[in-house]
Design a protein around this motif. Structure first.
Motif, short mmCIF file in Angstrom:
data_model
loop_
_atom_site.label_atom_id
_atom_site.label_comp_id
_atom_site.label_asym_id
_atom_site.label_seq_id
_atom_site.Cartn_x
_atom_site.Cartn_y
_atom_site.Cartn_z
N LEU A 30 -135.67 31.88 45.63
CA LEU A 30 -135.63 30.69 46.48
C LEU A 30 -135.59 29.41 45.64
CD1 LEU A 30 -138.17 31.81 49.23
CD2 LEU A 30 -135.68 31.88 49.29
N GLU A 31 -136.23 29.44 44.48
CA GLU A 31 -136.19 28.29 43.58
C GLU A 31 -134.77 28.04 43.08
OE1 GLU A 31 -138.20 25.22 41.16
OE2 GLU A 31 -138.51 26.23 43.09
N LEU A 32 -134.06 29.12 42.76
CA LEU A 32 -132.68 28.96 42.30
C LEU A 32 -131.78 28.50 43.44
CD1 LEU A 32 -130.72 29.12 39.95
CD2 LEU A 32 -130.33 31.53 40.51
N TYR A 33 -132.03 28.98 44.65
CA TYR A 33 -131.28 28.50 45.81
C TYR A 33 -131.41 26.99 45.93
CZ TYR A 33 -130.43 27.24 50.68
OH TYR A 33 -130.00 26.61 51.82
N ALA A 34 -132.64 26.49 45.85
CA ALA A 34 -132.86 25.05 45.96
C ALA A 34 -132.19 24.30 44.80
CB ALA A 34 -134.36 24.75 46.00
N ALA A 35 -132.22 24.89 43.61
CA ALA A 35 -131.61 24.25 42.45
C ALA A 35 -130.10 24.13 42.63
CB ALA A 35 -131.92 25.05 41.18
N VAL A 36 -129.47 25.17 43.14
CA VAL A 36 -128.02 25.14 43.37
C VAL A 36 -127.70 24.15 44.48
CG1 VAL A 36 -126.06 26.50 44.19
CG2 VAL A 36 -127.65 27.48 42.53
N LEU B 71 -130.55 20.91 37.45
CA LEU B 71 -130.51 21.78 36.28
C LEU B 71 -131.91 22.22 35.85
CD1 LEU B 71 -128.64 23.07 34.16
CD2 LEU B 71 -128.96 21.02 32.75
N GLU B 72 -132.87 21.31 35.88
CA GLU B 72 -134.23 21.66 35.46
C GLU B 72 -134.88 22.67 36.40
OE1 GLU B 72 -135.84 21.12 32.60
OE2 GLU B 72 -133.84 20.41 32.06
N ARG B 73 -134.60 22.52 37.69
CA ARG B 73 -135.14 23.48 38.64
C ARG B 73 -134.50 24.85 38.43
NH1 ARG B 73 -136.40 22.04 45.02
NH2 ARG B 73 -137.96 23.70 45.28
N ALA B 74 -133.22 24.86 38.07
CA ALA B 74 -132.55 26.12 37.75
C ALA B 74 -133.19 26.77 36.52
CB ALA B 74 -131.07 25.88 37.51
N ARG B 75 -133.48 25.97 35.50
CA ARG B 75 -134.16 26.50 34.31
C ARG B 75 -135.48 27.15 34.70
NH1 ARG B 75 -134.03 25.71 28.90
NH2 ARG B 75 -132.53 23.99 29.02
N HIS B 76 -136.22 26.49 35.57
CA HIS B 76 -137.51 27.02 36.02
C HIS B 76 -137.32 28.36 36.73
CE1 HIS B 76 -141.17 26.91 38.83
NE2 HIS B 76 -141.59 27.23 37.63
N ALA B 77 -136.27 28.47 37.56
CA ALA B 77 -136.00 29.73 38.27
C ALA B 77 -135.69 30.86 37.29
CB ALA B 77 -134.85 29.53 39.24
N TYR B 78 -134.83 30.60 36.31
CA TYR B 78 -134.49 31.64 35.34
C TYR B 78 -135.71 32.02 34.50
CZ TYR B 78 -129.60 30.75 36.52
OH TYR B 78 -128.41 30.61 37.19
N ASP B 79 -136.58 31.05 34.23
CA ASP B 79 -137.81 31.34 33.50
C ASP B 79 -138.73 32.24 34.33
OD1 ASP B 79 -139.61 30.83 31.18
OD2 ASP B 79 -140.87 29.95 32.75
N ILE C 247 -127.38 28.07 30.99
CA ILE C 247 -127.80 27.85 32.38
C ILE C 247 -126.62 27.38 33.21
CG2 ILE C 247 -129.22 26.37 33.87
CD1 ILE C 247 -131.37 26.50 31.68
N GLU C 248 -125.81 26.48 32.66
CA GLU C 248 -124.62 26.02 33.38
C GLU C 248 -123.68 27.19 33.67
OE1 GLU C 248 -123.97 23.31 34.75
OE2 GLU C 248 -124.89 21.62 33.70
N VAL C 249 -123.54 28.08 32.72
CA VAL C 249 -122.67 29.25 32.91
C VAL C 249 -123.25 30.17 34.00
CG1 VAL C 249 -121.75 31.34 31.84
CG2 VAL C 249 -121.75 29.18 30.58
N LEU C 250 -124.54 30.48 33.89
CA LEU C 250 -125.18 31.33 34.90
C LEU C 250 -125.13 30.70 36.28
CD1 LEU C 250 -128.31 32.53 32.88
CD2 LEU C 250 -126.35 33.93 33.56
N ASN C 251 -125.18 29.39 36.33
CA ASN C 251 -125.14 28.70 37.62
C ASN C 251 -123.78 28.85 38.31
OD1 ASN C 251 -127.78 27.92 37.59
ND2 ASN C 251 -127.39 25.76 37.14
N ASP C 252 -122.73 29.11 37.55
CA ASP C 252 -121.45 29.40 38.19
C ASP C 252 -121.57 30.63 39.07
OD1 ASP C 252 -120.00 27.27 37.15
OD2 ASP C 252 -119.33 28.40 35.38
N VAL D 137 -115.00 35.19 39.47
CA VAL D 137 -116.14 34.38 39.01
C VAL D 137 -116.86 35.11 37.88
CG1 VAL D 137 -118.29 33.25 39.69
CG2 VAL D 137 -116.38 33.35 41.29
N ALA D 138 -117.03 36.42 38.04
CA ALA D 138 -117.72 37.20 37.01
C ALA D 138 -117.00 37.13 35.68
CB ALA D 138 -117.86 38.65 37.46
N GLN D 139 -115.67 37.16 35.72
CA GLN D 139 -114.91 37.07 34.48
C GLN D 139 -115.10 35.70 33.81
OE1 GLN D 139 -111.03 38.06 36.02
NE2 GLN D 139 -111.19 40.20 35.39
N LYS D 140 -115.15 34.66 34.62
CA LYS D 140 -115.39 33.32 34.07
C LYS D 140 -116.78 33.24 33.43
CE LYS D 140 -115.87 28.47 35.47
NZ LYS D 140 -115.88 27.53 36.61
N VAL D 141 -117.78 33.79 34.14
CA VAL D 141 -119.15 33.78 33.62
C VAL D 141 -119.22 34.61 32.34
CG1 VAL D 141 -121.52 34.50 34.09
CG2 VAL D 141 -120.19 33.34 35.86
#
Length: 450
Positions: free
Chosen positions: A309-315, A320-328, A340-345, A374-378
């Motif tokens: 849910l944290e990553l949902y809100a970050a997207v 970006l910082e909230r996304a970092r927190h989600a991955y952490d 993180i930018e790549v994973l966010n794709d 998208v997976a190939q880009k990531v």
């Protein structure tokens, strides 16, 4: 009987002899092209590989299905062919059935049924299903585990580890060590039908009041470690149902049932069904979902669900910082801002339908393979930035998202996915989830959950 079917060196050697040619072929072709520049007909070899694995019983086929849903775990040609594998290995004959039933229920096992079909009604990767009737009139499905499955599991896992190790040397985008650990643990759990019966009870608890989602009831006195007996659910296979040209309304209703059947357990109990393979469910007589198989189940700590849910809100907020927190929270270690930018794709691709408050298909670009572009880009981005090591908890959650997305795509469903999502996660609270999870696991009797 039990001793003869325990994992053994000779059992593993026999299995490895049958699979090593196929797996070795993957290794040779990948090595030849990546190191020596030798071009090979990967598409043709992938078809050969599918033919070999598709004719075999056991987890190698299940592993292949699994890897075909993990973006870039294998080259695209192999993933495309392996994605077509179905649980259609030829069933074992009546002689095996009699021996297995006698070893599980005793010499007089046939007297415990009013009827029992000699022919299997379904053949899967680890066992086959027979239809039967109990003396009290209940119609049941009896799933019998194939012989020598422990040694089969170990032999196949050795081959998969070899193939993944070779591919890892050629491609560092995704460090797969924890993927293998998770896959191994889940496959070994699937050998225990007592455990699967408990997980079935768990799903009956979690989905008790969910409309259009049906869960069979295990029959304890007819269930052992290698025999699982459950009530029979009437329904039709997904492919046959689609051939009947269902209306858009029917397609949407089934898609909504699938969404709730997978994600109410995850967001409210921290549990996910990790195998959205078409053979694991049917369309019920009323157009809902019959969920049939409970061998591959994952239980998550509440904080991990909170990370989703944290990553949902970050997207949603481009934070970006909230996304970092989600991955952490999830356990991605040492990832950079660029990674993180790549994973966010990938995250944006998965979350976009949940963010847009409108009726839409799950994917709007017309691509027939859910997420492949998208997976190939990531994948390219992760290669460029040095690669990441996904935590093992991430594996089945991501697999479910990809697998269900592919099904929604095939259904051509058009729903307000955002409203479905927000109905499911309404008033999320980690402590409330923890309490519900603990109570449900205890009531169902699921062993060693975490």
């Amino acid at each position: 009987m039990a001793d003869r079917e325990s994992s053994s060196l000779f059992g593993e050697m026999r299995r490895m002899a049958r699979t090593s040619g196929a797996v070795g072929g993957i290794a040779a072709r990948i090595t030849g092209e990546r190191v020596f520049g030798i071009k090979t007909d990967k598409a043709r070899h992938a078809e050969d590989l599918k033919a070999v694995l598709g004719s075999m019983k056991g987890p190698m086929m299940k592993v292949a299905q699994f890897l075909s849903t993990v973006p870039d775990a294998l080259p695209e040609e192999y993933a495309a062919q392996l994605a077509e594998l179905q649980s259609n290995a030829p069933p074992m004959g009546w002689a095996f059935v009699r021996r297995r039933m006698q070893s599980e229920l005793g010499a007089n096992w046939e007297t415990k049924f009013s009827s029992f079909t000699r022919e299997a009604v379904a053949a899967a990767s680890l066992g086959q299903v027979h239809r039967a009737t109990l003396p009290d009139g209940r119609e049941v499905a009896c799933k019998l585990q194939y012989p020598d499955m422990p040694s089969v599991i170990e032999a196949d896992l050795r081959q998969v580890k070899l193939a993944m190790a070779v591919y890892k040397r050629m491609d560092n985008a995704i460090i797969q060590d924890d993927i293998y650990v998770e896959l191994s643990a889940r496959l070994r759990e699937e050998l225990d039908y007592h455990r699967e019966a408990a997980q079935m009870r768990l799903y009956r608890i979690m989905l008790d009041h969910v409309p259009d989602v049906n869960v069979p009831e295990p029959v304890a006195e007819y269930t052992t470690g290698r025999l699982l007996t459950m009530t029979w659910l009437k329904g039709v296979g997904f492919k046959n149902w689609l051939e009947g040209n269902p209306s858009q309304e029917q397609r949407n209703a089934l898609a909504a049932a699938l969404f709730r059947g997978w994600y109410i357990p995850f967001y409210r109990y921290g549990v996910i069904h990790g195998d959205p393979h078409l053979g694991n469910y049917q369309v019920s007589e009323s157009g809902g979902l019959n969920l049939l198989d409970y061998g591959s189940i994952r239980v998550f700590q509440p904080h991990f669900v909170g990370g989703v849910l944290e990553l949902y809100a970050a997207v949603r907020d481009s934070d970006l910082e909230r996304a970092r927190h989600a991955y952490d929270i999830w356990g991605f270690k040492g990832i950079t801002a660029e990674q993180i930018e790549v994973l966010n794709d990938w995250a944006r691709f998965l979350y976009e339908p949940l963010i847009q408050d409108r009726v839409r298909p799950i994917q709007e670009d017309g691509d027939t393979q859910f997420g492949r572009a998208v997976a190939q880009k990531v994948h390219s981005g992760l290669q460029r930035t040095g690669g990441v090591r996904p935590p093992r908890e991430f594996v089945l959650m991501d697999r479910s998202a990809i697998g269900l997305g592919s099904v929604f795509l095939r259904l051509k469903a058009e729903l307000n996915w955002s409203r479905l999502f927000h109905e499911t996660v309404a008033e999320f609270d980690a402590e409330a989830l923890r309490a519900r999870q603990a109570a449900a696991l205890l009531e169902a009797g699921v062993p060693d959950a975490q």
